[in-house]
Design an enzyme around this catalytic site. Structure first.
Site, mmCIF file in Angstrom:
data_model
loop_
_atom_site.group_PDB
_atom_site.id
_atom_site.type_symbol
_atom_site.label_atom_id
_atom_site.label_comp_id
_atom_site.label_asym_id
_atom_site.label_seq_id
_atom_site.Cartn_x
_atom_site.Cartn_y
_atom_site.Cartn_z
ATOM 1 N N ASP A 27 37.630 -4.992 43.481
ATOM 2 C CA ASP A 27 38.321 -4.869 44.735
ATOM 3 C C ASP A 27 39.109 -3.410 44.310
ATOM 4 O O ASP A 27 39.864 -3.530 43.385
ATOM 5 C CB ASP A 27 39.171 -5.913 45.077
ATOM 6 N N GLU A 47 34.913 -0.707 45.116
ATOM 7 C CA GLU A 47 35.535 -0.059 46.167
ATOM 8 C C GLU A 47 36.379 1.496 45.628
ATOM 9 O O GLU A 47 37.373 1.139 45.003
ATOM 10 C CB GLU A 47 36.814 -0.610 46.954
#
Length: 878
Positions: A483, A520
């Site tokens: 993340d 990400e």
């Protein structure tokens, strides 16, 4: 998390707002000339190593560090940063630097365990005082030796040793099963240890850490769980002395677990899945909402996953399943909406109002609020007390492997649920001010919308590596999705890669080199543009074999941006120019045409695997590289090889693909045509080079009733519906006001329209057509090219240029031709260079479920491919 937080001014605005909201809870900092004590948020001096202090706002005259209650001093003289210090702290190079007096260097270890201030007598006679940030000097003094130590519970011949890194603590003791046991400090590492006896196994414990806490201005004794916990009691109240190698924690067959064959990242097709969504409303599941639901081989959900696996899906990406902070783990403590939600109208605001009243205490959570990074979440276990969560997580991995799927785990090391003295703060209550990333004034960075961590610090970086290795070895996880990976240093992610590569089946029971990584790579916040370190962002990770999500083709396929005030702005797969809706945001016909053609170029680059150096003719007639194509001011192509960029059309963030198309396609569009556009959109990822991901249920037209951010929207808006008789989730009321109220005027007429609630035919047709695409991808080697040179040689867009048809893409790939016709009309695409060649519709589609696609044809004399409206057709030479 936060897929929209990417390049562009809108991203920066959102990040800034998040920082303002989080910072609002912090006390305001005093000015540098105020006396005598700083406020908790004021720490403008940074002790970066044993020799150097940097102080923002100081004068370039003598200063000092004061510590303890009797005014002990470390003298500071004006100095300069060395080249290595400038490289390590680029964001601090413009501030005054001070050198620690050589006579006082020996005081550092003592000073760091006490109240610590930087002071200076200014030229105007005023005394300046500020707090001191200490991560750098802690790393310098302790990091090199501590980074190789084993922390948490470690067993040797059945006897546990418990270790915690707490270099600034005055004392640390172990609270074990209600009694206090002293611990011993290693001065060289700052680690406190205690060795126990065999009967400690299974007992609850906490650390009693007596430490100076700058944010409250006093010494406190924190009772805190172990950051390296391997097991927890219910509610994460205590750690448990647990040996993950204990045979009693291994389900039957665990040591001989046979996994599906590893698939290279560049060929991976990934299904993103939230554990509770998967089964909570599946009436055929014996374990709704639990890990064990993924062992229910006869449930509708598992049958569907198995069918995807047989078609070519290779991995299931689980949203966070580590211990998170805000979900009650005991079922008796979990609230449910107190309304008959099904009784309300499909466009009513009553459902979201009722769901919202119980949201703070319900069972639902995406899990992006980490509490303990290396323990399975208890809310998904049959019993959150004790070892069930460990055993059942392992059984879940077995269940997925048995269905032909490997397991990817979503990990969230970039932030913690809380910091400071908050009960949900673990790391910061053990070493205050170290694990969180601090801004120049000493406040905690919140650009991730939570308390940011600092993986650039030695021991936070170590925690990331150690945690990932534990999940890989002890839980046999096959991949990790990071993340907000751009908030990590590139070096930290490469250290994870190196540690995994060292795992071998003989030594560790797993092949670490087969485990892949992606994340990400968004570039924003206090770390943006490599301000503090070289980040793990999209462009920086190119060539590493670690993939980043590519938002380029995603936006082109859907249209507009996830932040658009008007959700009706169209894209390639939602009717831009070729089937316009009534939105004025789409611009004039000429503007629509120009934007659509640019979108087609972005999708072309996406189909190559987002390669930076791939050369092609764009729709203006220019010969360009992927990196020369513009994407909101950034290069569209950034990958060095297939596998550097991950393609997707939807994920858990933002509206589902069906909901995005509901907003963007003309409202009159029928169910069959919506199904076809869904498949077309999914095809842009499924038939690309490199890895691709789809959100679970997208092949079933999954809807969240237009909710753009469903992390706190409960089961009602999130649950997957595997039985088409239960619908697809559309029309379950207006989405929650907190993130969607501004879109309610657009949403209400759509939700009220029964034609937008698809029946079984549309749902089953979509899924079948998508599985056909997966089969084609899985059986055709040309979709798995290993190098940029191979892609350049094998893949081309023969009709690209000024005469390209708006809404139609034609790709030649080895012995295949792929035509994506997003228009509402049948289209003929003539490739003169192929005239006389033998092509036919791919057998999978010719004999597949979609009989409309089966009518696609090829005229050999002219080289003309004729494709039905809203159809992706794959032809094979033979």
């Amino acid at each position: 998390m936060n897929g929209p937080l990417r390049n562009g001014p809108l991203r920066r605005t959102v990040a800034a707002v998040a920082m303002v909201l989080c910072a609002a809870a912090l006390p305001a900092a005093t000015s540098a000339t105020a006396a005598p004590a700083p406020t908790p948020a004021d720490a403008r001096a940074q002790w970066i190593d044993r020799d150097t202090v940097i102080w923002k706002g100081a004068e370039r005259t003598a200063a000092q560090l004061e510590f303890g209650t009797h005014g002990k001093r470390i003298r500071l003289t004006p100095g300069t940063l060395s080249p290595s210090e400038r490289l390590a702290y680029p964001h601090l190079t413009g501030y005054p630097a001070f050198t620690v007096d050589p006579r006082d260097r020996g005081l550092a270890r003592t000073a760091l365990r006490d109240k610590l201030l930087a002071t200076q007598r200014r030229a105007d006679g005023q005394r300046a005082v500020t707090g001191v940030q200490i991560p750098g000097v802690l790393d310098d003094l302790y990091g090199a030796r501590a980074r190789h130590a084993a922390l948490g519970p470690v067993f040797h011949h059945g006897r546990p040793t418990l270790s915690v890194w707490a270099p600034t603590a005055r004392t640390v003791a172990l609270e074990l099963d209600g009694r206090t046991v002293p611990m011993r400090r290693e001065d060289a590492t700052g680690i406190w240890r205690v060795q126990g006896t065999r009967d400690w196994a299974g007992k609850p414990y906490r650390y009693l850490v007596t430490v100076w806490v700058p944010t409250v201005g006093k010494t406190v004794t924190n009772k805190v769980t172990d950051p390296y916990s391997t097991a927890l009691t219910a509610g994460s109240a205590r750690s448990l002395v647990t040996d993950l190698d204990d045979p009693e924690l291994a389900p039957a067959g665990w040591s001989q677990l046979t996994k599906p064959a590893a698939v290279p990242l560049r060929r991976a097709r990934i299904q993103e899945l939230q554990i509770r969504d998967f089964s909570v409303e599946d009436r055929t599941s014996r374990h709704p909402g639990q890990y064990l639901a993924l062992t229910d081989r006869r449930s509708d959900g598992m049958r569907h996953l198995a069918s995807l696996a047989r078609s070519g899906t290779s991995y299931v990406h689980l949203l966070p399943a580590f211990d998170f902070a805000t979900t009650p783990e005991r079922r008796a403590d979990q609230e449910r909406p107190g309304c008959d939600l099904a009784s309300y109208a499909p466009d009513s605001d009553s459902q979201q109002d009722c769901v919202g009243k119980s949201a703070a205490h319900d069972a639902y959570n995406w899990g992006y609020d980490p509490l303990h990074y290396t323990v399975p979440e208890g809310a998904y276990a049959s019993d959150p007390e004790g070892p069930a969560r460990t055993v059942e997580f392992r059984r879940m991995v077995q269940g997925l492997n048995g269905a032909g799927l490997r397991t990817v785990m979503d990990v969230v090391y970039n932030h913690t649920a809380a910091s400071g003295q908050d009960p949900h703060s673990v790391l910061d209550r053990i070493v205050p001010g170290y694990y969180q990333r601090l801004l120049d004034d000493g406040s905690v960075a919140t650009s991730t919308c939570c308390s940011g961590t600092a993986p650039e610090h030695t021991m936070m970086g170590k925690l990331v590596v150690d945690s990932v290795v534990t999940w890989a070895k002890e839980y046999k996880v096959d991949g990790f999705r990071f993340d907000l990976m751009g908030h990590h240093p590139k070096a930290n992610i490469l250290a994870v890669r190196k540690a995994l590569d060292a795992l071998t089946p003989r030594k560790d029971g797993v092949d670490g080199k087969s485990i892949f990584l992606y994340g990400e790579g968004w570039n924003f916040g206090e770390a943006a543009n490599d301000a503090r370190f070289v980040q793990a962002t999209q462009q920086n990770m190119a060539g590493t074999g670690i993939a980043t999500f590519s938002d380029r083709a995603r936006d082109a396929v859907r249209g507009g941006s996830p932040f658009d005030g008007d959700p009706g702005i169209q894209g390639f797969a939602s009717g831009l120019y070729t089937d316009p809706n009534s939105s004025t945001g789409n611009g004039s016909r000429a503007e629509q045409r120009a934007r659509l053609l640019h979108y087609q170029d972005l999708i072309k680059v996406g189909l190559t695997g987002n390669l930076a150096d791939y050369t092609f003719t764009d729709t203006t007639g220019r010969r360009v590289k992927g990196s020369q194509l513009d994407y909101n001011g950034a290069p569209a192509g950034y990958a060095a090889a297939p596998g550097d960029a991950l393609a997707y059309a939807d994920a858990h963030d933002n509206e589902t693909l069906y909901d995005a198309l509901a907003y963007k396609l003309p409202q009159r569009t029928g169910a069959a045509d919506r199904s076809r556009m869904q498949v077309l959109a999914l095809a842009t990822a499924a038939l690309s080079q490199g890895p691709a991901l789809s959100q679970a249920g997208s092949d079933l037209l999954r809807s969240k009733s237009l909710d753009r951010n469903s992390f706190d929207s409960g089961d009602w808006f999130n649950a997957l519906h595997w039985n088409c008789a239960d619908g697809n989730g559309f029309g379950r009321g207006l989405p929650p006001a907190a993130d969607n109220k501004d879109k309610w005027p657009y949403a209400k007429p759509l939700l009220a329209d029964p034609a937008l609630r698809p029946g079984c035919a549309a749902i089953s047709d979509t899924s079948a057509a998508y599985r056909d695409l997966l089969r084609i991808h899985a059986t055709e080697p040309a979709f798995g090219l290993a190098t940029a040179a191979a892609v350049q040689k094998a893949l081309s867009f023969p009709l690209s240029g000024k005469a390209e048809t708006p809404g139609v893409l034609t790709m030649r790939l080895g012995n295949l031709v792929v035509v994506l016709n997003a228009t509402p009309h049948r289209q003929d695409q003539t490739v003169r260079d192929l005239a006389g060649e033998r092509y036919a519709l791919h057998p999978v589609q010719a004999h597949g479920a979609d009989r409309t696609t089966a009518t696609a044809s090829y005229a050999r004399p002219s080289g003309t491919f004729s494709v039905p409206a809203r159809t992706v057709a794959v032809y094979r030479r033979g």
